[in-house]
Structure formats: C-alpha cells, structure tokens
Design a protein around this motif. Structure first.
Motif, mmCIF file in Angstrom:
data_model
loop_
_atom_site.group_PDB
_atom_site.id
_atom_site.type_symbol
_atom_site.label_atom_id
_atom_site.label_comp_id
_atom_site.label_asym_id
_atom_site.label_seq_id
_atom_site.Cartn_x
_atom_site.Cartn_y
_atom_site.Cartn_z
ATOM 1 N N CYS A 84 0.774 -1.274 0.073
ATOM 2 C CA CYS A 84 0.015 0.147 -0.030
ATOM 3 C C CYS A 84 0.864 1.308 0.053
ATOM 4 N N VAL A 85 1.932 1.194 0.683
ATOM 5 C CA VAL A 85 2.960 2.593 0.668
ATOM 6 C C VAL A 85 3.616 2.507 -0.615
ATOM 7 N N GLY A 88 1.055 4.186 -2.896
ATOM 8 C CA GLY A 88 0.894 5.619 -2.767
ATOM 9 C C GLY A 88 1.990 6.300 -3.203
ATOM 10 N N TRP A 100 0.276 10.978 -1.205
ATOM 11 C CA TRP A 100 0.240 9.461 -1.208
ATOM 12 C C TRP A 100 -0.536 8.582 0.016
ATOM 13 N N THR A 101 -1.007 9.465 0.999
ATOM 14 C CA THR A 101 -1.603 8.503 2.134
ATOM 15 C C THR A 101 -3.128 8.100 1.687
ATOM 16 N N CYS A 104 -2.754 5.048 -0.251
ATOM 17 C CA CYS A 104 -2.106 4.139 0.409
ATOM 18 C C CYS A 104 -3.266 3.467 1.405
#
Length: 244
Positions: A84-85, A88, A100-101, A104
């Motif tokens: 997920c990181v 993002g 990007w959060t 993510c």
C-alpha cells in the motif's frame, strides 16, 4: 458668419447626467488576451499543427522487466511487506496533486483487507455456511477485479507519460495477475527516468583551459605597446607644412 442666435449642436449635460468616471488601474487595459485558436499542439520537428485526436506512439520499452524486482531491493521489500505504501508513492509521482496517504489507505482497505477476509473465510470454512462462503468469494473476486482496473488506470497514465508499450499485456490485466510485480516495475521505471533527467541536467561541458602568457610573451607585448605610441608620434612629426 454664422448666426449667434442659432441653436447649438452640442447638448450641455447636467451634473447628474455626466458619465461616471471609472477607476482604471495602470496596466489594466494591457492584459494578455487568450486566443483559443493559438493554443494548439505543434510538432517539435516541423512545427505543424497537430489534430486534437493525435496521440504520440507508445513504442518505448520498459527499462526493467516485470520480474526484475531484485534489481531494486528497496522497492522489492516495500512492495512485498507494505504494497500500500509503494502504491501510494507511485500515485503521488504520477499525480502530484494527490498525496500518497489517500491511495495508500484505499489500497490497504481494499487489497490487504480483502486478503485478510479471504484468510479468515478459509480458516473458518467449517463454521461458515457454504452459501455464505460462496458469496464472500464472489465479492472478493469482484473487489480484486475492480482494484486491478483502478491500479491499471494509473499504469496507463505512466505509459502515456513515458510512451511505454503495453508489456507484458494490458495494463489492467497486469495488475490483476501480477499486482505486486507491477507495482515494483512502475516504481523502478519512474526512478530510472528521474535519474536520467537529473544526470542530463547536471551534465556540463568542461570550460576551456586558461591561457597563460610566458614571461617572453609578456615582454614582447609590453615592448609592442610601448613602441606603438612612439611610432604614432614619429608619423605625426613627419608631416610637412606646404604653403598654398
């Protein structure tokens, strides 16, 4: 002569009929005008106007393969343990206006959450009704397909940005079948293009060597400079006065 009693052609305005004076700031009337006909795309080679439906050919190869995850160990570890990181970061690199959060969290809920639900369903399959298990599996497959389409759209934007081919297959199909490998490949591609851009911008030509004069050349230059005014004086002294 015109008659003084004749009616005047001008009308005298009263104070309430006078035109209102508008406050015009300096330079207000010299603003640029936006002409839509001039905002067209042109070819960089021949400067001809391109049609609106023109799209540059996607004929560039990817710098790394879909299974080249080991070429960048950092992105490989991030994509394996925290996909997920990595997702993002890729979205933020393609679209700078999206932090990007947000992608993510969306990826963590849909993908990681779906995997956790599938693991729980498989673990307690003996305690769950078979029809309920089928419904859960169908929902998970549908959610996975939608996540593949959503991730594939950003892969398509990356391909348009760098004119990349559909390799090894369609962008949505790549994320549906090889989601983790596709995330790592996209991260490596943007990283390689960024490094190429920085290298080209930092490349400078070597300046020419500084030319230094030897002592003999300095003496010759000083002697020539000192002899030049004396020669000029001698030329002026050679002039003769001729009577008319």
């Amino acid at each position: 002569m015109a008659d003084g009693n004749a009616a005047s052609r001008y009308v005298k305005l009263r104070k309430e009929q006078a035109p209102v004076e508008e406050d015009i700031t300096p330079g207000e009337l010299n603003q640029p005008i936006d002409v839509p006909q001039l905002n067209v795309r042109k070819c960089h080679e021949c400067m001809q106007v391109l049609p609106e439906t023109y799209e540059p050919p996607s004929d560039e190869n990817w710098t790394t393969g879909i299974f080249g995850c080991a070429e960048d160990p950092e992105s490989c570890r991030t994509g394996l343990f925290c996909p997920c990181v990595l997702f993002g970061r890729n979205i933020e690199a393609v679209r700078e206006e999206i932090p990007w959060t947000q992608p993510c969290v969306c990826h963590a809920i849909c993908v990681e959450g779906g995997m956790a639900l599938a693991a729980v369903t498989a673990l307690f399959s003996g305690y769950i009704d078979p029809q309920t298990t089928v419904v859960i599996c169908e929902g998970l497959f549908f959610a996975w397909w939608m996540c593949g389409i959503y991730s594939g759209l950003f892969r398509q934007e990356l391909q348009k940005k760098y004119h990349l081919k559909n390799a090894p297959c369609d962008h949505c199909m790549v994320h549906c079948c090889l989601h983790w490998c596709a995330l790592c490949q996209e991260h490596r591609e943007m990283k390689n293009h960024l490094s190429d851009t920085e290298a080209s911008s930092s490349t400078t030509m070597d300046p020419p060597p500084v030319q230094e004069m030897n002592t003999e050349e300095k003496r010759d230059a000083s002697s020539s400079s000192s002899s030049s005014p004396s020669s000029a004086k001698s030329q002026h002294n050679d002039l003769e006065m001729v009577p008319l």
